[in-house]
Structures are given as C-alpha cells and as structure tokens.
Design an enzyme around this catalytic site. Structure first.
Site, PDB file in Angstrom:
ATOM      1  N   THR A   1      27.346  39.693  34.671  1.00 42.19           N
ATOM      2  CA  THR A   1      27.133  40.636  35.767  1.00 42.19           C
ATOM      3  C   THR A   1      28.473  40.877  36.444  1.00 42.19           C
ATOM      4  O   THR A   1      29.308  39.986  36.493  1.00 42.19           O
ATOM      5  CB  THR A   1      26.126  40.118  36.807  1.00 42.19           C
TER       6      THR A   1
ATOM      7  N   SER B   1      26.284  60.138  34.368  1.00 42.41           N
ATOM      8  CA  SER B   1      25.584  59.069  33.646  1.00 42.41           C
ATOM      9  C   SER B   1      24.112  59.440  33.488  1.00 42.41           C
ATOM     10  O   SER B   1      23.555  60.231  34.262  1.00 42.41           O
ATOM     11  CB  SER B   1      25.720  57.745  34.396  1.00 42.41           C
TER      12      SER B   1
ATOM     13  N   LYS C   1      21.926  52.270  47.328  1.00 42.08           N
ATOM     14  CA  LYS C   1      22.685  51.021  47.449  1.00 42.08           C
ATOM     15  C   LYS C   1      24.166  51.218  47.171  1.00 42.08           C
ATOM     16  O   LYS C   1      24.972  50.373  47.536  1.00 42.08           O
ATOM     17  CB  LYS C   1      22.088  49.935  46.539  1.00 42.08           C
ATOM     18  N   ASP C   2      24.528  52.330  46.527  1.00 43.87           N
ATOM     19  CA  ASP C   2      25.945  52.618  46.265  1.00 43.87           C
ATOM     20  C   ASP C   2      26.616  53.368  47.404  1.00 43.87           C
ATOM     21  O   ASP C   2      27.822  53.605  47.363  1.00 43.87           O
ATOM     22  CB  ASP C   2      26.082  53.474  44.993  1.00 43.87           C
TER      23      ASP C   2
ATOM     24  N   SER D   1      28.332  42.067  39.553  1.00 44.05           N
ATOM     25  CA  SER D   1      27.929  42.091  40.954  1.00 44.05           C
ATOM     26  C   SER D   1      28.194  40.722  41.591  1.00 44.05           C
ATOM     27  O   SER D   1      27.663  39.703  41.132  1.00 44.05           O
ATOM     28  CB  SER D   1      26.438  42.436  41.043  1.00 44.05           C
TER      29      SER D   1
ATOM     30  N   ARG E   1      31.006  45.332  33.156  1.00 40.96           N
ATOM     31  CA  ARG E   1      31.136  46.600  33.892  1.00 40.96           C
ATOM     32  C   ARG E   1      30.571  47.765  33.095  1.00 40.96           C
ATOM     33  O   ARG E   1      30.233  47.624  31.926  1.00 40.96           O
ATOM     34  CB  ARG E   1      32.618  46.873  34.212  1.00 40.96           C
ATOM     35  N   GLY E   2      30.489  48.906  33.722  1.00 44.78           N
ATOM     36  CA  GLY E   2      30.062  50.127  33.044  1.00 44.78           C
ATOM     37  C   GLY E   2      28.689  50.581  33.507  1.00 44.78           C
ATOM     38  O   GLY E   2      28.035  49.905  34.289  1.00 44.78           O
ATOM     39  N   ASN E   3      28.255  51.745  33.032  1.00 47.71           N
ATOM     40  CA  ASN E   3      26.916  52.209  33.383  1.00 47.71           C
ATOM     41  C   ASN E   3      25.878  51.407  32.601  1.00 47.71           C
ATOM     42  O   ASN E   3      26.227  50.600  31.739  1.00 47.71           O
ATOM     43  CB  ASN E   3      26.770  53.726  33.174  1.00 47.71           C
ATOM     44  N   VAL E   4      24.604  51.593  32.894  1.00 52.87           N
ATOM     45  CA  VAL E   4      23.589  50.703  32.322  1.00 52.87           C
ATOM     46  C   VAL E   4      23.568  50.772  30.789  1.00 52.87           C
ATOM     47  O   VAL E   4      23.348  49.757  30.122  1.00 52.87           O
ATOM     48  CB  VAL E   4      22.180  50.956  32.905  1.00 52.87           C
TER      49      VAL E   4
ATOM     50  N   CYS F   1      32.589  45.981  53.471  1.00 57.09           N
ATOM     51  CA  CYS F   1      33.321  45.066  52.596  1.00 57.09           C
ATOM     52  C   CYS F   1      32.439  44.570  51.461  1.00 57.09           C
ATOM     53  O   CYS F   1      31.230  44.488  51.574  1.00 57.09           O
ATOM     54  CB  CYS F   1      33.824  43.872  53.389  1.00 57.09           C
TER      55      CYS F   1
ATOM     56  N   ARG G   1      27.113  39.738  44.351  1.00 57.81           N
ATOM     57  CA  ARG G   1      25.854  39.280  44.943  1.00 57.81           C
ATOM     58  C   ARG G   1      25.002  38.551  43.905  1.00 57.81           C
ATOM     59  O   ARG G   1      24.477  37.469  44.162  1.00 57.81           O
ATOM     60  CB  ARG G   1      25.076  40.482  45.506  1.00 57.81           C
ATOM     61  N   ARG G   2      24.875  39.134  42.717  1.00 57.80           N
ATOM     62  CA  ARG G   2      24.079  38.484  41.672  1.00 57.80           C
ATOM     63  C   ARG G   2      24.749  37.188  41.217  1.00 57.80           C
ATOM     64  O   ARG G   2      24.083  36.174  41.005  1.00 57.80           O
ATOM     65  CB  ARG G   2      23.896  39.437  40.487  1.00 57.80           C
ATOM     66  N   LYS G   3      26.072  37.231  41.074  1.00 52.29           N
ATOM     67  CA  LYS G   3      26.816  36.041  40.654  1.00 52.29           C
ATOM     68  C   LYS G   3      26.602  34.895  41.644  1.00 52.29           C
ATOM     69  O   LYS G   3      26.283  33.762  41.250  1.00 52.29           O
ATOM     70  CB  LYS G   3      28.308  36.381  40.546  1.00 52.29           C
TER      71      LYS G   3
ATOM     72  N   THR H   1      26.111  51.343  28.687  1.00 48.25           N
ATOM     73  CA  THR H   1      27.249  50.554  28.193  1.00 48.25           C
ATOM     74  C   THR H   1      27.004  49.071  28.359  1.00 48.25           C
ATOM     75  O   THR H   1      27.316  48.265  27.477  1.00 48.25           O
ATOM     76  CB  THR H   1      28.533  50.900  28.996  1.00 48.25           C
ATOM     77  N   ARG H   2      26.405  48.703  29.510  1.00 57.64           N
ATOM     78  CA  ARG H   2      26.195  47.280  29.773  1.00 57.64           C
ATOM     79  C   ARG H   2      25.192  46.683  28.804  1.00 57.64           C
ATOM     80  O   ARG H   2      25.364  45.553  28.345  1.00 57.64           O
ATOM     81  CB  ARG H   2      25.748  47.078  31.227  1.00 57.64           C
TER      82      ARG H   2
HETATM   83  N1  LIG Z   1      25.767  49.410  40.971  1.00 52.39           N
HETATM   84  C1  LIG Z   1      25.325  50.407  40.034  1.00 52.39           C
HETATM   85  C2  LIG Z   1      23.908  50.810  40.264  1.00 52.39           C
HETATM   86  N2  LIG Z   1      23.588  51.587  41.322  1.00 52.39           N
HETATM   87  C3  LIG Z   1      22.231  51.790  41.289  1.00 52.39           C
HETATM   88  C4  LIG Z   1      21.709  51.136  40.188  1.00 52.39           C
HETATM   89  C5  LIG Z   1      20.300  51.119  39.772  1.00 52.39           C
HETATM   90  C6  LIG Z   1      19.320  51.838  40.650  1.00 52.39           C
HETATM   91  C7  LIG Z   1      19.128  51.212  41.993  1.00 52.39           C
HETATM   92  O1  LIG Z   1      19.383  50.015  42.197  1.00 52.39           O
HETATM   93  O2  LIG Z   1      18.659  51.921  42.896  1.00 52.39           O
HETATM   94  C8  LIG Z   1      22.769  50.531  39.526  1.00 52.39           C
HETATM   95  C9  LIG Z   1      22.690  49.748  38.290  1.00 52.39           C
HETATM   96  C10 LIG Z   1      22.463  48.269  38.490  1.00 52.39           C
HETATM   97  O3  LIG Z   1      22.684  47.733  39.582  1.00 52.39           O
HETATM   98  O4  LIG Z   1      22.096  47.605  37.508  1.00 52.39           O
END
Ligand SMILES: NCc1[nH]cc(CCC(=O)O)c1CC(=O)O
Length: 326
Positions: free
Chosen positions: A145, A13, A81-82, A147, A167-170, A258, A149-151, A172-173
């Site tokens: 979203t 990506s 964070k991933d 996520s 969903r998808g990379n930034v 989890c 957490r965001r929801k 696509t989103r």
């Molecule tokens: N979950 C996907 C993800 N993993 C890291 C980032 C962005 C960069 C970061 O948070 O460090 C993103 C995109 C997003 O959450 O919008």
C-alpha cells in the site's frame, strides 16, 4: 437556459471516468444535458497566477480546479477523500453523492495464509498480542500500500509484518500485485466495486478505520455558477454530506492538509450520529482513538470537538511527532 450543456471535468483513469459518468447520468435524469471533458495533466494549462496564491493544493484535484477556474469546464468530479479540506478560492461544493462502501479491502493471493489474519478480530494489536494464537503462529505477511494511513493501521495490529510501496491507479495496482511476491494489497472497496474489478479473492478489513470521506464522490463548481450549482444540488445526499463534513472537519482540526495517518468515520442511525476517529504514528506503534455519539441536530461541531478531545487524550503527542519528522 435548459439547453446549456454542462461540461464535466474528469481525470482519465477508469475510476475517474466511471464517477464522472455517474454524475452525467444523474444530471440527465434531472433533465440537464452534460458532456465529459478529459483533463490530462497540469502541463498543458495556461495560467499566470501562482498556484499557492489560489490555495490550490491536492495533487489529485489540482488540474481540475484550474480547469474550473479557467472556465474550461463547469463542474469537476472527485473522490471526496482526495480533495484538500480547504477548497480553492472561487470553488464550492455543489453536491456530495450518496456514499458507496467506505471500507478498505485486502486483495490477497492465498486464502488460507492471509484471510485469518485479515479478519483477526479476536484480538486488538498490542492489547492482547501475547495470548493471541494468531499473533505468534503466523509468518509475517508482506502487504502493499502507498497509503500511510493503511500502513500505520496494519503495523499497529501486526508489528512484525512488512509493508511495501504500491503506487498508481487501481488497475495498475492490481496488475503490480499479480506480478509481485506480495501476499496482498489494500484498496478502497468503493474504487474496485465501481469499475467491476473487485476480485473474488478479497476481504473487507472491518477493523480498519477508513480515510475521511472514503467512498464518497463530490461535485465542485465555480462559486458564481448558480446554474451548475442548482442542477447538481438536486442529487446532493444530505446524510453523506453531513457525515463526510464531520470527518473532514476532524481532519482539518487535527492537522490541516498534511499527510498524516488520520482515519475517521461518521454514520447515522435513527436520529444520532456515531463518530469514530484515530491518529497513528507513522510506524503504527502509537495510536490515539476517539468515539462519540450525539443527536443528529446537535452534530454541527462534532468533527472539531472530537479532534480537540483526541488531541488532549494522546493525539497531540502523535501529531507533534509527525510534524517533527517532516
Ligand atoms: N487515493 C486514491 C483513491 N481515491 C479514491 C479512491 C477510491 C474511491 C474512494 O475511496 O472514494 C482511491 C483508490 C484507493 O484508495 O484504493
């Protein structure tokens, strides 16, 4: 030994490649040669050991972990964070880069309709929703979203709004948002800013607590690769490593790997660490929060201590609920 080329594994990506290139540049500044190696998918990987035996977990990081263990690359670059809180056996953290923005960002369609709600700082969800003009005067927004957490945090604040999956990379989103009827979608500010895609019609959600380690990039290497470790450790940012370590300890102590609406942010000012964390129910109705400030040289166990306190103060009920729903 200095002429060895360090192979940097990255996903394909735009954001992943930007982050890997950042590490390549840092290595180059310190006199180390490096090249990018694109790791496509898990399908083309020849590996006999079952994944669960190696402790490989994260969907975003797994193929790079395997490439590392198979000696196809020397280092892997991830958004921290991933990365699962438990690293696979044989893989260690070589460096955490200085954190960029940790904030969540709302990209919106109509400023007049959305921005007052996104700011919405004069009231706090359930606490005073009755007397807030905002809580009653606006039509429910549809926010996208994927996520949880965001929801959960959005619904906690705006229970009558609608959350759609995205969903998808930034890239696509952003496109999906443009093609949709949604009012807005939530992104990590760091992700959009890094690749120069933060739209003018966007606003930071200052009331939303980020994912543990949001905005930080990590470099991983094989445990026995001293050359790669030492090269990358030269640009380890000690403060970011400390703060994201606390945030990830908090996450691990609450619910392991989890998928749960857990947020955490540690920051350093002068000689103290300030920590904020929370856990929410999936529907956003339940929320337990914790806030602590300690001296920096007393912050070793801060993440674990904060998690324990949170569990005792309403967090356990929420955690059990979520486990139950699985
Ligand atoms: N979950 C996907 C993800 N993993 C890291 C980032 C962005 C960069 C970061 O948070 O460090 C993103 C995109 C997003 O959450 O919008």
């Amino acid at each position: 030994m200095m002429n060895k080329v360090i192979r940097i594994g990255t996903r394909e990506s735009q954001l992943a490649v930007w982050q890997a290139t950042q590490v390549k540049d840092l290595l180059s500044q310190h006199g180390f040669a490096a090249e990018l190696v694109y790791i496509k998918s898990e399908g083309d990987i020849d590996l006999k050991t079952p994944l669960y035996e190696m402790g490989v977990q994260g969907i975003f990081t797994r193929s790079l972990d395997i490439a590392l263990l198979n000696n196809r690359i020397d280092i892997a670059v991830h958004s921290l964070k991933d990365v699962p809180t438990q690293l696979p056996k044989g893989i260690v953290t070589a460096a955490v880069l200085k954190r960029a923005s940790y904030k969540d960002l709302l990209v919106y369609k109509s400023e007049k309709q959305v921005v007052p709600i996104a700011i919405g700082s004069e009231w706090e969800g359930e606490a005073s929703s009755q007397d807030s003009p905002l809580a009653t005067s606006h039509l429910p927004l549809t926010i996208a979203t994927s996520s949880i957490r965001r929801k959960a945090q959005w619904l906690n604040r705006y229970p009558n709004h609608i959350i759609e999956n995205l969903r998808g990379n930034v890239n696509t989103r952003l496109q999906k948002l443009a093609d949709s009827h949604w009012n807005g979608a939530i992104f990590a500010a760091a992700g959009l800013e890094r690749i120069g895609l933060r739209p003018a019609h966007s606003i930071e959600l200052d009331w939303m607590l980020p994912a543990p380690a949001q905005g930080a990039i990590v470099v991983a290497c094989r445990k026995d690769d001293q050359y790669a470790f030492e090269a990358c450790h030269l640009f380890n940012d000690a403060h970011t490593a400390l703060c994201t370590g606390i945030e990830r300890d908090f996450l691990r102590a609450l619910l392991g790997g989890c998928s749960t609406p857990i947020s955490a942010l540690a920051s350093i000012a002068d000689d103290t660490v300030h920590f904020e964390g929370n856990i929410l129910s999936l529907d956003g109705k339940e929320k337990a929060s914790i806030e602590k400030t300690v001296a920096i040289n007393n912050s070793n166990n801060l993440g674990v201590i904060a998690a324990k306190e949170l569990l005792q103060n309403g967090g356990q009920v929420i955690a059990d609920q979520i486990q139950h729903a699985k």
